[in-house]
Write a protein that holds these residues in place. Structure first.
Motif, PDB file in Angstrom:
ATOM      1  N   GLU A 295       0.833  -1.208   0.000  1.00 46.69           N
ATOM      2  CA  GLU A 295       0.000   0.000   0.000  1.00 46.69           C
ATOM      3  C   GLU A 295       0.867   1.256   0.000  1.00 46.69           C
ATOM      4  N   GLY A 296       0.231   2.407  -0.201  1.00 48.84           N
ATOM      5  CA  GLY A 296       0.934   3.694  -0.140  1.00 48.84           C
ATOM      6  C   GLY A 296       1.641   4.046  -1.440  1.00 48.84           C
ATOM      7  N   ILE A 297       2.130   5.305  -1.473  1.00 52.44           N
ATOM      8  CA  ILE A 297       2.821   5.798  -2.670  1.00 52.44           C
ATOM      9  C   ILE A 297       4.218   6.252  -2.267  1.00 52.44           C
ATOM     10  N   THR A 298       5.223   5.803  -2.995  1.00 54.69           N
ATOM     11  CA  THR A 298       6.551   6.391  -2.803  1.00 54.69           C
ATOM     12  C   THR A 298       6.905   7.155  -4.066  1.00 54.69           C
ATOM     13  N   VAL A 299       7.504   8.336  -3.866  1.00 56.88           N
ATOM     14  CA  VAL A 299       7.908   9.167  -5.006  1.00 56.88           C
ATOM     15  C   VAL A 299       9.412   9.337  -4.931  1.00 56.88           C
ATOM     16  N   SER A 300      10.098   9.012  -6.015  1.00 52.66           N
ATOM     17  CA  SER A 300      11.545   9.219  -6.016  1.00 52.66           C
ATOM     18  C   SER A 300      11.886  10.467  -6.820  1.00 52.66           C
ATOM     19  N   TYR A 301      12.926  11.149  -6.372  1.00 52.30           N
ATOM     20  CA  TYR A 301      13.415  12.329  -7.100  1.00 52.30           C
ATOM     21  C   TYR A 301      14.925  12.340  -6.981  1.00 52.30           C
ATOM     22  N   GLN A 302      15.587  12.390  -8.105  1.00 56.68           N
ATOM     23  CA  GLN A 302      17.058  12.350  -8.163  1.00 56.68           C
ATOM     24  C   GLN A 302      17.608  11.171  -7.356  1.00 56.68           C
ATOM     25  N   GLY A 303      16.938  10.038  -7.531  1.00 54.72           N
ATOM     26  CA  GLY A 303      17.428   8.809  -6.917  1.00 54.72           C
ATOM     27  C   GLY A 303      17.086   8.632  -5.442  1.00 54.72           C
ATOM     28  N   LYS A 304      16.421   9.627  -4.843  1.00 51.04           N
ATOM     29  CA  LYS A 304      16.084   9.506  -3.411  1.00 51.04           C
ATOM     30  C   LYS A 304      14.570   9.556  -3.212  1.00 51.04           C
ATOM     31  N   ALA A 305      14.119   9.003  -2.084  1.00 53.08           N
ATOM     32  CA  ALA A 305      12.687   9.074  -1.774  1.00 53.08           C
ATOM     33  C   ALA A 305      12.357  10.503  -1.329  1.00 53.08           C
ATOM     34  N   LEU A 306      11.241  11.006  -1.859  1.00 54.48           N
ATOM     35  CA  LEU A 306      10.840  12.387  -1.560  1.00 54.48           C
ATOM     36  C   LEU A 306       9.885  12.383  -0.369  1.00 54.48           C
ATOM     37  N   GLN A 307      10.057  13.333   0.538  1.00 54.97           N
ATOM     38  CA  GLN A 307       9.098  13.485   1.639  1.00 54.97           C
ATOM     39  C   GLN A 307       8.014  14.447   1.162  1.00 54.97           C
ATOM     40  N   ILE A 308       6.757  14.007   1.254  1.00 53.66           N
ATOM     41  CA  ILE A 308       5.679  14.866   0.751  1.00 53.66           C
ATOM     42  C   ILE A 308       4.842  15.388   1.912  1.00 53.66           C
ATOM     43  N   GLU A 309       4.672  16.724   1.921  1.00 54.48           N
ATOM     44  CA  GLU A 309       3.937  17.329   3.047  1.00 54.48           C
ATOM     45  C   GLU A 309       2.433  17.123   2.925  1.00 54.48           C
ATOM     46  N   LYS A 310       1.905  17.492   1.768  1.00 56.56           N
ATOM     47  CA  LYS A 310       0.460  17.533   1.623  1.00 56.56           C
ATOM     48  C   LYS A 310       0.097  16.757   0.383  1.00 56.56           C
ATOM     49  N   LYS A 311      -0.793  15.775   0.519  1.00 57.24           N
ATOM     50  CA  LYS A 311      -1.054  14.895  -0.622  1.00 57.24           C
ATOM     51  C   LYS A 311      -2.049  15.463  -1.623  1.00 57.24           C
ATOM     52  N   GLY A 312      -2.883  16.380  -1.170  1.00 57.72           N
ATOM     53  CA  GLY A 312      -3.874  16.887  -2.115  1.00 57.72           C
ATOM     54  C   GLY A 312      -4.694  17.989  -1.498  1.00 57.72           C
TER      55      GLY A 312
END
Ligand code: ADP
Ligand code: MG
Length: 317
Positions: A295-312
């Motif tokens: 479950e859940g969504i992981t977002v990678s950016y420049q090879g690293k996992a991104l921490q997301i503050e607000k999903k929507g």
């Protein structure tokens, strides 16, 4: 005749294409094809919550129908009929003329009949109900995504959110970028032709109204799966791409909302068909990640996992 009746006659009564009996009686009549299912949805736009009350009425008319057509497109259905319930603080003829011409410009572009509604005095609120047809059993639901599927999105994400940030004086913009972002915000284009063509190709589909992460999250929940995305793969206009290392721009793309693009999943074996549709419809369709178990969504950016503050976007936040 009462002012209300005149107003309905003048601004909201137009010839129809798919309707037995339209505006003017106690109810409208439509003849349904027995092989089809009716897809029904409603979206309400409230001044102060969804739009500024002094916004351009033409754009508001367009958008109030376009956001509804987008829901029908996301079901893989053909939008055909709409009703419009509108509360107006007063009768302002020039405002109504502009609103109605934006509404019908959208209705004519996408072949939708306005078949009824309600008109009353009150704080400016626009509530549209949309109905469309889809072959029985062929609608695109949120629940069909499977591990291994590719996640695709149409168009470019984040432009509307950037336009809104400009209007709120959060970020400066000018020239073509400003025009493009305000156009995305005020006159979104529902992806109707693609929605219809995705029958038999997509395993799940949703339109992005509250932000990619929030809306993809609905697919994941309904499909009991997780997803991994690459931020670099998400389509956006060049200006946004240049600023993609800034958290605010990452938010516009991932969680801004008001994009009205389609997000759908499909197995790898139909990739060629999707790219061919992109060509035929002259619509960018980009692969942005994959569905996996869990479950859940992981977002990678420049090879690293991104921490997301607000999903929507959440109207109750
Ligand atoms: P009733 O009193 O029976 O509800 P109304 O006076 O509200 O009738 O509406 C008269 C006709 O105009 C109906 O066919 C209704 O569906 C239609 N109508 C009312 N407001 C709108 C509107 N804003 N857009 C389209 N049709 C409308
Ligand atoms: Mg009524």
């Amino acid at each position: 005749m009462s002012p209300e009746f005149n107003l309905i006659q003048e601004y909201f009564t137009r010839p129809t294409q798919h309707t037995t009996l339209g505006v003017g009686d106690d109810a409208a009549l439509i003849a349904l094809n027995p092989n089809m299912e009716l897809a029904i949805s409603a979206d309400m736009l409230v001044a102060g919550t969804h739009f500024f009350s002094d916004c351009d009425p033409y754009g508001l008319g367009w958008k109030s129908l376009a956001v509804n057509i987008s829901d029908i497109a996301a079901m893989g259905a053909q939008a055909k009929w709409a009703t419009l319930a509108i509360a107006l603080p007063d009768i302002n003829q020039s405002w109504l003329a502009e609103f109605s011409s934006g509404f019908f410009a959208c209705a004519n572009t996408f072949g939708v009949d306005l078949i009824g509604g309600d008109t009353t005095r009150g704080p400016l609120t626009i509530s549209v109900q949309i109905m469309g047809e889809v072959a029985k059993g062929h609608a695109l639901k949120r629940s069909g995504a499977a591990a291994g599927d590719t996640i695709w999105v149409t168009g470019a994400l984040g432009s509307s959110a950037l336009g809104l940030a400009y209007l709120k004086n959060t970020t400066p913009l000018n020239g073509d970028v400003l025009n493009c972002c305000l156009n995305a915000l005020h006159q979104p284009t529902p992806r109707t032709a693609l929605g219809l063509k995705l029958q038999g190709i997509a395993t799940s589909c949703i339109d992005i109204s509250d932000g990619l992460l929030a809306d993809l999250g609905h697919i994941l929940k309904a499909s009991h799966t997780g997803a991994s995305l690459s931020l670099e793969a998400i389509p956006c206009i060049a200006y946004v791409r240049e600023h993609l290392s800034e958290p605010a721009f990452q938010q516009y793309v991932l969680a801004g909302g008001d994009d009205y693009e389609l997000c759908f999943t499909a197995p790898a074996r139909v990739e060629k068909e999707i790219l061919a549709l992109s060509q035929t419809l002259n619509l960018p369709i980009s692969p942005i990640g994959h569905i996996h178990e869990g479950e859940g969504i992981t977002v990678s950016y420049q090879g690293k996992a991104l921490q997301i503050e607000k999903k929507g976007y959440d109207h109750f936040d």
